[in-house]
Design a protein around this motif. Structure first.
Motif, PDB file in Angstrom:
ATOM      1  N   ALA A 488       0.966  -1.177   0.081  1.00 38.97           N
ATOM      2  CA  ALA A 488      -0.068   0.199  -0.065  1.00 38.97           C
ATOM      3  C   ALA A 488       0.820   1.115   0.092  1.00 38.97           C
ATOM      4  CB  ALA A 488      -0.878   0.177   1.253  1.00 38.97           C
ATOM      5  N   ARG A 489       0.425   2.283  -0.506  1.00 37.20           N
ATOM      6  CA  ARG A 489       0.879   3.743  -0.315  1.00 37.20           C
ATOM      7  C   ARG A 489      -0.310   4.397   0.569  1.00 37.20           C
ATOM      8  NH1 ARG A 489       4.315   6.540  -3.767  1.00 37.20           N
ATOM      9  NH2 ARG A 489       5.889   5.348  -4.933  1.00 37.20           N
ATOM     10  N   ALA A 490       0.043   5.515   1.228  1.00 38.39           N
ATOM     11  CA  ALA A 490      -0.805   6.425   1.907  1.00 38.39           C
ATOM     12  C   ALA A 490      -1.809   6.845   1.009  1.00 38.39           C
ATOM     13  CB  ALA A 490      -0.129   7.457   2.375  1.00 38.39           C
ATOM     14  N   VAL A 491      -1.500   7.431  -0.103  1.00 37.72           N
ATOM     15  CA  VAL A 491      -2.352   8.169  -1.305  1.00 37.72           C
ATOM     16  C   VAL A 491      -3.361   7.119  -1.702  1.00 37.72           C
ATOM     17  CG1 VAL A 491      -1.031   7.551  -3.211  1.00 37.72           C
ATOM     18  CG2 VAL A 491      -2.456   9.439  -3.233  1.00 37.72           C
ATOM     19  N   GLY A 492      -2.905   5.903  -1.788  1.00 37.86           N
ATOM     20  CA  GLY A 492      -3.916   4.595  -2.187  1.00 37.86           C
ATOM     21  C   GLY A 492      -4.930   4.402  -1.339  1.00 37.86           C
ATOM     22  N   ARG A 493      -4.536   4.431   0.120  1.00 38.13           N
ATOM     23  CA  ARG A 493      -5.596   4.147   1.056  1.00 38.13           C
ATOM     24  C   ARG A 493      -6.601   5.171   0.940  1.00 38.13           C
ATOM     25  NH1 ARG A 493      -0.639   2.997   4.119  1.00 38.13           N
ATOM     26  NH2 ARG A 493      -0.678   0.620   4.763  1.00 38.13           N
ATOM     27  N   ALA A 494      -6.233   6.388   0.802  1.00 37.02           N
ATOM     28  CA  ALA A 494      -7.113   7.633   0.798  1.00 37.02           C
ATOM     29  C   ALA A 494      -7.941   7.321  -0.690  1.00 37.02           C
ATOM     30  CB  ALA A 494      -6.634   8.874   0.747  1.00 37.02           C
ATOM     31  N   ALA A 495      -7.450   7.035  -1.708  1.00 37.89           N
ATOM     32  CA  ALA A 495      -8.129   7.114  -3.043  1.00 37.89           C
ATOM     33  C   ALA A 495      -9.189   5.746  -2.927  1.00 37.89           C
ATOM     34  CB  ALA A 495      -7.205   6.731  -4.144  1.00 37.89           C
ATOM     35  N   ALA A 496      -8.831   4.840  -2.267  1.00 37.70           N
ATOM     36  CA  ALA A 496      -9.734   3.694  -2.033  1.00 37.70           C
ATOM     37  C   ALA A 496     -11.008   3.835  -1.517  1.00 37.70           C
ATOM     38  CB  ALA A 496      -9.066   2.585  -1.393  1.00 37.70           C
ATOM     39  N   VAL A 497     -11.238   4.995  -0.603  1.00 39.02           N
ATOM     40  CA  VAL A 497     -12.506   5.126  -0.025  1.00 39.02           C
ATOM     41  C   VAL A 497     -13.133   6.645  -0.441  1.00 39.02           C
ATOM     42  CG1 VAL A 497     -11.906   3.804   2.239  1.00 39.02           C
ATOM     43  CG2 VAL A 497     -11.304   6.376   2.042  1.00 39.02           C
ATOM     44  N   ARG A 498     -12.522   7.002  -1.506  1.00 38.84           N
ATOM     45  CA  ARG A 498     -13.044   8.274  -2.014  1.00 38.84           C
ATOM     46  C   ARG A 498     -13.626   7.941  -3.250  1.00 38.84           C
ATOM     47  NH1 ARG A 498      -8.485  11.180  -1.616  1.00 38.84           N
ATOM     48  NH2 ARG A 498      -7.980  10.715  -3.891  1.00 38.84           N
ATOM     49  N   GLY A 499     -14.971   8.431  -3.397  1.00 37.63           N
ATOM     50  CA  GLY A 499     -15.747   7.872  -4.471  1.00 37.63           C
ATOM     51  C   GLY A 499     -15.761   6.365  -4.898  1.00 37.63           C
ATOM     52  N   ALA A 500     -16.253   5.942  -4.028  1.00 37.62           N
ATOM     53  CA  ALA A 500     -16.136   4.362  -3.905  1.00 37.62           C
ATOM     54  C   ALA A 500     -17.338   3.999  -4.953  1.00 37.62           C
ATOM     55  CB  ALA A 500     -16.254   3.635  -2.713  1.00 37.62           C
ATOM     56  N   GLY A 501     -17.341   2.845  -5.465  1.00 37.73           N
ATOM     57  CA  GLY A 501     -18.504   2.226  -6.228  1.00 37.73           C
ATOM     58  C   GLY A 501     -18.324   2.934  -7.868  1.00 37.73           C
ATOM     59  N   THR A 502     -19.297   2.348  -8.391  1.00 41.42           N
ATOM     60  CA  THR A 502     -19.516   2.956  -9.947  1.00 41.42           C
ATOM     61  C   THR A 502     -20.779   3.695 -10.180  1.00 41.42           C
ATOM     62  OG1 THR A 502     -20.925   0.883 -10.463  1.00 41.42           O
ATOM     63  CG2 THR A 502     -18.539   0.620 -10.392  1.00 41.42           C
ATOM     64  N   ILE A 503     -21.514   4.242  -9.166  1.00 42.12           N
ATOM     65  CA  ILE A 503     -22.719   5.088  -9.522  1.00 42.12           C
ATOM     66  C   ILE A 503     -21.996   6.421  -9.830  1.00 42.12           C
ATOM     67  CG2 ILE A 503     -24.729   6.191  -8.475  1.00 42.12           C
ATOM     68  CD1 ILE A 503     -24.760   3.793  -6.933  1.00 42.12           C
ATOM     69  N   PRO A 504     -22.561   6.981 -10.950  1.00 38.74           N
ATOM     70  CA  PRO A 504     -21.848   8.407 -11.444  1.00 38.74           C
ATOM     71  C   PRO A 504     -22.152   9.267 -10.321  1.00 38.74           C
ATOM     72  CG  PRO A 504     -22.795   7.393 -12.941  1.00 38.74           C
ATOM     73  CD  PRO A 504     -23.241   6.413 -12.049  1.00 38.74           C
ATOM     74  N   GLN A 505     -21.041  10.115  -9.945  1.00 45.98           N
ATOM     75  CA  GLN A 505     -21.407  11.303  -8.977  1.00 45.98           C
ATOM     76  C   GLN A 505     -22.513  12.364  -9.378  1.00 45.98           C
ATOM     77  OE1 GLN A 505     -20.501  11.729  -5.610  1.00 45.98           O
ATOM     78  NE2 GLN A 505     -19.704   9.485  -5.988  1.00 45.98           N
ATOM     79  N   SER A 506     -23.507  12.772  -8.806  1.00 46.49           N
ATOM     80  CA  SER A 506     -24.268  13.731  -9.479  1.00 46.49           C
ATOM     81  C   SER A 506     -24.025  15.024  -9.402  1.00 46.49           C
ATOM     82  CB  SER A 506     -25.822  13.666  -8.949  1.00 46.49           C
ATOM     83  OG  SER A 506     -25.676  13.797  -7.523  1.00 46.49           O
ATOM     84  N   GLY A 507     -24.195  15.909 -10.086  1.00 44.13           N
ATOM     85  CA  GLY A 507     -23.845  17.546  -9.873  1.00 44.13           C
ATOM     86  C   GLY A 507     -25.020  18.221  -9.304  1.00 44.13           C
ATOM     87  N   GLY A 508     -25.726  17.360  -8.439  1.00 46.45           N
ATOM     88  CA  GLY A 508     -26.770  18.201  -7.686  1.00 46.45           C
ATOM     89  C   GLY A 508     -26.322  19.101  -6.551  1.00 46.45           C
ATOM     90  N   TYR A 509     -27.377  20.042  -6.549  1.00 48.44           N
ATOM     91  CA  TYR A 509     -27.073  21.212  -5.347  1.00 48.44           C
ATOM     92  C   TYR A 509     -28.234  20.739  -4.321  1.00 48.44           C
ATOM     93  CZ  TYR A 509     -24.108  24.621  -7.370  1.00 48.44           C
ATOM     94  OH  TYR A 509     -22.801  25.264  -8.046  1.00 48.44           O
ATOM     95  N   PRO A 510     -27.864  20.585  -3.045  1.00 46.90           N
ATOM     96  CA  PRO A 510     -28.773  20.345  -1.908  1.00 46.90           C
ATOM     97  C   PRO A 510     -29.685  21.632  -1.643  1.00 46.90           C
ATOM     98  CG  PRO A 510     -26.508  19.913  -1.163  1.00 46.90           C
ATOM     99  CD  PRO A 510     -26.346  20.459  -2.325  1.00 46.90           C
ATOM    100  N   VAL A 511     -30.900  21.270  -1.440  1.00 49.51           N
ATOM    101  CA  VAL A 511     -32.043  22.270  -1.239  1.00 49.51           C
ATOM    102  C   VAL A 511     -32.288  22.255   0.058  1.00 49.51           C
ATOM    103  CG1 VAL A 511     -34.432  23.015  -1.848  1.00 49.51           C
ATOM    104  CG2 VAL A 511     -32.854  22.040  -3.558  1.00 49.51           C
ATOM    105  N   HIS A 512     -32.223  23.461   1.051  1.00 46.83           N
ATOM    106  CA  HIS A 512     -32.672  23.407   2.328  1.00 46.83           C
ATOM    107  C   HIS A 512     -33.699  24.660   2.643  1.00 46.83           C
ATOM    108  CE1 HIS A 512     -29.447  20.885   3.935  1.00 46.83           C
ATOM    109  NE2 HIS A 512     -28.784  21.250   2.788  1.00 46.83           N
ATOM    110  N   HIS A 513     -34.506  24.512   3.456  1.00 47.83           N
ATOM    111  CA  HIS A 513     -35.441  25.245   4.054  1.00 47.83           C
ATOM    112  C   HIS A 513     -34.742  26.681   4.313  1.00 47.83           C
ATOM    113  CE1 HIS A 513     -39.108  27.217   5.862  1.00 47.83           C
ATOM    114  NE2 HIS A 513     -39.757  26.607   4.902  1.00 47.83           N
ATOM    115  N   MET A 514     -35.116  27.894   4.139  1.00 52.67           N
ATOM    116  CA  MET A 514     -34.509  28.929   4.636  1.00 52.67           C
ATOM    117  C   MET A 514     -34.610  29.120   6.049  1.00 52.67           C
ATOM    118  SD  MET A 514     -33.004  31.548   3.484  1.00 52.67           S
ATOM    119  CE  MET A 514     -31.966  33.071   4.037  1.00 52.67           C
ATOM    120  N   GLU A 515     -35.782  28.641   6.622  1.00 50.65           N
ATOM    121  CA  GLU A 515     -35.973  28.879   8.251  1.00 50.65           C
ATOM    122  C   GLU A 515     -35.655  27.835   8.967  1.00 50.65           C
ATOM    123  OE1 GLU A 515     -36.914  31.935   9.122  1.00 50.65           O
ATOM    124  OE2 GLU A 515     -37.428  32.830   7.095  1.00 50.65           O
ATOM    125  N   SER A 516     -36.183  26.444   8.513  1.00 56.01           N
ATOM    126  CA  SER A 516     -35.776  25.346   9.586  1.00 56.01           C
ATOM    127  C   SER A 516     -34.530  24.899   9.218  1.00 56.01           C
ATOM    128  CB  SER A 516     -37.048  24.408   9.198  1.00 56.01           C
ATOM    129  OG  SER A 516     -37.021  23.766   8.092  1.00 56.01           O
TER     130      SER A 516
END
Length: 578
Positions: A488-516
């Motif tokens: 292992a390399r340290a950078v590999g350990r980090a890469a292994a858990v970053r963006g795991a899986g094969t589902i494409p990352q969405s470019g979605g913006y979270p929507v939150h209620h202004m008050e609550s």
């Protein structure tokens, strides 16, 4: 009680099943026998045949019998893997409900019963809950392929998984047909190596063909008993097919124009009239569409048509709490209709459904079977479906698909072979946990059905890229070419858990209620780029005004404007009128 004892389970479990469900179905009896004998088992049965309990009860029984004597130790015995987080929550709810019923049943009768704990682990699980699970593992863990991968790539996660004895893969057809299945198949091989013994595999689905091919995917491969040859053979998998025929009745309809002229109202009114006519004698209806945009727009139009909230939308851009609320309202009879995308296609329990309406075609017969099979979900009930196509040009496609759905004829599943991106991700993850010799790692990879007989030269080429042999790629692991040891390399350990899986990352913006500050859902990135403060859009059967746009989220407030913008990309066809 005599009849109860005929069931091959712990006395409490047998008596509870008999009192709650009566006689088991044919697929349940066959599956229970196969699983009890320790065989890898593939269960093929229509919706409403009891296939979930066919897979689940032997695992609960094994947990109960193993822990019935002596002090109970918190040890994970069973993994339940599903493709959807929503389905995970549903399965967890059912297991928890079963456990409560069993506890109460045993207490009333003074029977010894160890109790069963279930937890769910997905991307929505809080860090505190995950940590508590690792400290005190549940008897059963319900999870997704991606969360299983992450557990296999952490020290504490591996400690918890090392005691697993059985794995249930639900809706296996949905995973086998794409790279998520290849990813899961490698994770299952990693799990078997971690446990140091065979882990029983149980697959479940209502739509899978050919069964022999899906069984081979589930079981994977093993070394042939002939020593020194390196030959591989598929692991034996018992195929349990239900003899019960699920009746699917599907009608096709094209709304006739009722108003002269063209324009949106001339298209909408006939469609709404036909939907309301079909729903006249139905208390609860699932209405499937093929896009999030149409889900929002049709929900708005239906509610405006009747003058009250009879429908809610359900799709992946809505916050989990909003989806669960819609499911609860329909299940409790407080809502008459849900307009859903594929988010409700699989076996999530939303109570009894009288009718399923599909707008346009479901695009494939297996999807149509899954969707229309949601109606009449109980054992032996007929499923009623109506396919409403908005253009006569779609009639030939609808006619063919409706016949295929009625006959339960589906296309063969095409299981991908050797996806290199999945192999690269899993290789980095495996090496990040332990040093491996190249030939040992290649043997593990080849046990996956998606990498059977994988070419050694191609595998070495993958390792060259991952180890920085080429200057264009930053090395993620070390490969000692003299000893063929991968480390292992340290950078590999980090890469292994970053963006795991094969589902494409969405470019979605979270929507939150202004008050609550409550999370409401997500908006497409392109929509946000074209929007301004003050714009009004539709999300989850409600109108919302944009109050603030930040770099990583959007804040909104309720708006009175009913016919607002729908924040999902329109289809590039004539059907985009709606």
């Amino acid at each position: 009680m005599t009849e109860d004892r005929k069931l091959p389970f712990h006395p409490v479990l047998s008596a509870w099943f008999a009192s709650s469900f009566g006689e088991p179905t044919d697929v349940q009896r066959k599956a229970w026998t196969s699983i009890a004998e320790g065989k890898h088992t593939l269960i093929a049965a229509p919706t409403g045949s009891g296939k979930t309990l066919a897979a689940l009860l032997p695992c609960l029984d094994r947990i109960a019998k193993r822990d019935a004597v002596g002090k109970r130790e918190p040890v994970l015995r069973t993994l339940y893997v599903t493709p959807l987080k929503a389905l995970n929550n549903d399965i967890h709810h059912h297991v928890t409900d079963f456990a409560r019923q069993l506890d109460a049943w045993a207490a009333e009768r003074g029977e010894r019963w160890p109790g069963i704990r279930s937890e769910v682990r997905t991307g929505d699980t809080t860090p505190a809950k995950r940590a508590a699970m690792l400290r005190r593992p549940p008897d059963m863990l319900v999870t997704t392929p991606e969360s299983l991968y992450l557990l296999l790539t952490s020290v504490k996660g591996r400690d918890m998984l090392s005691t697993v004895e059985q794995v249930i893969v639900d809706e296996i057809h949905d995973l086998a047909a794409d790279k998520r299945g290849a990813h899961l198949s490698l994770s299952l091989e990693r799990l078997a190596v971690l446990c140091g013994r065979p882990v029983q595999r149980i697959g479940v689905s209502a739509t899978q063909k050919p069964l022999s091919r899906v069984a081979q995917f589930l079981g994977g491969w093993e070394e042939a008993p002939v020593s020194g040859t390196g030959a591989m053979r598929p692991r034996p998998v018992e195929i349990v097919e239900s003899g019960m025929t699920k009746r699917l009745r599907v009608q096709v309809n094209v709304p006739e124009p009722t108003a002269p002229g063209a324009g949106r109202e001339a298209v909408w009114k006939p469609l709404l009239d036909r939907i309301m006519e079909a729903m006249a004698d139905s208390r609860s209806v699932l209405l499937f569409v093929n896009s999030r945009r149409l889900s929002e727009r049709l929900t708005l139009r239906l509610n405006d048509h009747v003058g009250y909230e009879m429908a809610r939308s359900h799709h992946g851009s809505l916050a989990r709490e909003r989806r669960l609320e819609a499911e609860r309202l329909l299940k409790n009879g407080e809502l008459r209709c849900i307009v859903a995308t594929s988010s409700l296609e699989l076996g999530i329990d939303i109570g009894h459904i009288d009718l399923v309406i599909q707008i346009d075609t479901p695009l494939a017969a297996d999807r149509g079977i899954q969707r229309i099979g949601r109606a009449g979900h109980a054992v032996g009930e007929e499923s009623r479906g109506l396919m409403i196509v908005r253009a006569k040009a779609l009639l030939p496609e609808a006619a063919v698909l409706s016949r295929l759905v009625s006959l339960r004829e589906i296309e063969d599943i095409a299981i991908p072979y050797g996806p290199m991106d999945v192999l690269s991700q899993q290789t980095v993850a495996i090496v990040s946990m332990d040093d491996w010799r190249l030939d040992d790692l290649l043997r593990l990879v080849r046990r996956s059905d998606c990498y059977r007989e994988y070419d050694e030269r191609r595998f070495r080429d993958v390792l060259k890229v991952l180890s920085g042999f080429y200057p264009f790629f930053k090395p993620l692991l070390d490969w000692d070419a003299r000893t063929d040891v991968l480390s292992a390399r340290a950078v590999g350990r980090a890469a292994a858990v970053r963006g795991a899986g094969t589902i494409p990352q969405s470019g979605g913006y979270p929507v939150h209620h202004m008050e609550s500050r409550a999370h409401l859902g997500e908006l497409d990135e392109e929509f946000i780029q074209e929007s301004r403060v003050g714009d009004v859009f539709q999300l989850g059967a409600g109108s919302w005004m944009i109050r603030e746009i930040k770099n990583d989220r959007v804040y909104v407030a309720e708006a009175a404007n009913r016919f607002s913008e729908v924040p999902f990309l329109a289809q590039r066809s004539g059907r985009a009128l709606l």
